[in-house]
Design a protein around this motif. Sequence first.
Motif, PDB file in Angstrom:
ATOM      1  N   ARG A  51       0.827  -1.205   0.000  1.00 56.01           N
ATOM      2  CA  ARG A  51       0.000   0.000   0.000  1.00 56.01           C
ATOM      3  C   ARG A  51       0.866   1.262   0.000  1.00 56.01           C
ATOM      4  N   PHE A  54       2.227   1.723  -3.440  1.00 56.59           N
ATOM      5  CA  PHE A  54       1.171   2.201  -4.330  1.00 56.59           C
ATOM      6  C   PHE A  54       0.921   3.695  -4.120  1.00 56.59           C
ATOM      7  N   ARG A  55       0.889   4.123  -2.860  1.00 62.81           N
ATOM      8  CA  ARG A  55       0.659   5.536  -2.567  1.00 62.81           C
ATOM      9  C   ARG A  55       1.801   6.413  -3.056  1.00 62.81           C
ATOM     10  N   LEU A  56       3.015   5.880  -3.012  1.00 61.45           N
ATOM     11  CA  LEU A  56       4.177   6.647  -3.454  1.00 61.45           C
ATOM     12  C   LEU A  56       4.354   6.607  -4.966  1.00 61.45           C
ATOM     13  N   GLY A  57       3.571   5.794  -5.640  1.00 59.12           N
ATOM     14  CA  GLY A  57       3.639   5.740  -7.098  1.00 59.12           C
ATOM     15  C   GLY A  57       4.666   4.787  -7.653  1.00 59.12           C
ATOM     16  N   PHE A  58       5.257   3.952  -6.813  1.00 57.22           N
ATOM     17  CA  PHE A  58       6.248   2.992  -7.302  1.00 57.22           C
ATOM     18  C   PHE A  58       5.588   1.870  -8.108  1.00 57.22           C
ATOM     19  N   ASN A  60       1.674   0.681 -10.047  1.00 55.98           N
ATOM     20  CA  ASN A  60       0.388   1.192 -10.511  1.00 55.98           C
ATOM     21  C   ASN A  60      -0.786   0.560  -9.775  1.00 55.98           C
ATOM     22  N   ASN A  61      -0.622  -0.679  -9.376  1.00 56.87           N
ATOM     23  CA  ASN A  61      -1.620  -1.341  -8.543  1.00 56.87           C
ATOM     24  C   ASN A  61      -0.898  -2.348  -7.656  1.00 56.87           C
ATOM     25  N   GLU A  64       1.102  -5.543  -8.735  1.00 52.35           N
ATOM     26  CA  GLU A  64       2.464  -5.453  -9.246  1.00 52.35           C
ATOM     27  C   GLU A  64       3.503  -5.636  -8.141  1.00 52.35           C
TER      28      GLU A  64
END
Length: 209
Positions: A51, A54-58, A60-61, A64
């Motif tokens: 999570r 995902f929040r940091l943009g590393f 996409n979902n 992954e």
Amino acid sequence: MGVLLAYLFLSTYLNDKAKFYNIYKIPVIVPHTIAAFLVFTIFSQSGFLSRIFFRLGFINNMVEFYPMTFDTKGIGVILAYVWKGAPFITLITYDILKKVSDTYSKAALNLGANNFQVFWYILFPLVLPTILLGFIILFTFSFGAYEIPYLLGPSKPKALPVLAYIYYKSVNLKDRPYSMVINVFIILFSLVLAFLYILLNKIIKKNME
């Protein structure tokens, strides 16, 4: 990891911080089922770490995120046992390191050795027998353990204790002998490790005398 942590406690200011020093002992008293739950909560694809990524943009979902639980490499199982086993090794190694004379360490430092060289070439060989004893204890327990491989391990291949349980609970009674064979193998292998532990312990005591 446990040996290095013991060395840090012995050689730095952490040794004077009693509260911080006792924190590492917490995993020793935590049940293995709780350890498995913590690893799943943090390292699974729907866990805390994924999570954050995902929040940091590393990613996409969260799909992954590299699977660390129920994976064929057993990463989740390894993480759980490292979290449980490293403090145990730290505990027994720290007591041994405290009893080791610092004469050799001081001599090496005066001759130009750094802290890592003092640890690797002087202290580590002295505590190696104790580390081996701790390794045998942890490996024997992990080899026959059921909870963590069952909760975090892959569907295939399964750990031997999990496979023995599945065969034993199978509705096909012809599978039950396979369970017995696996259990006998685990017992025999554990007895061999116990013999090695006793033999190594006698060698250590003899050398100390």
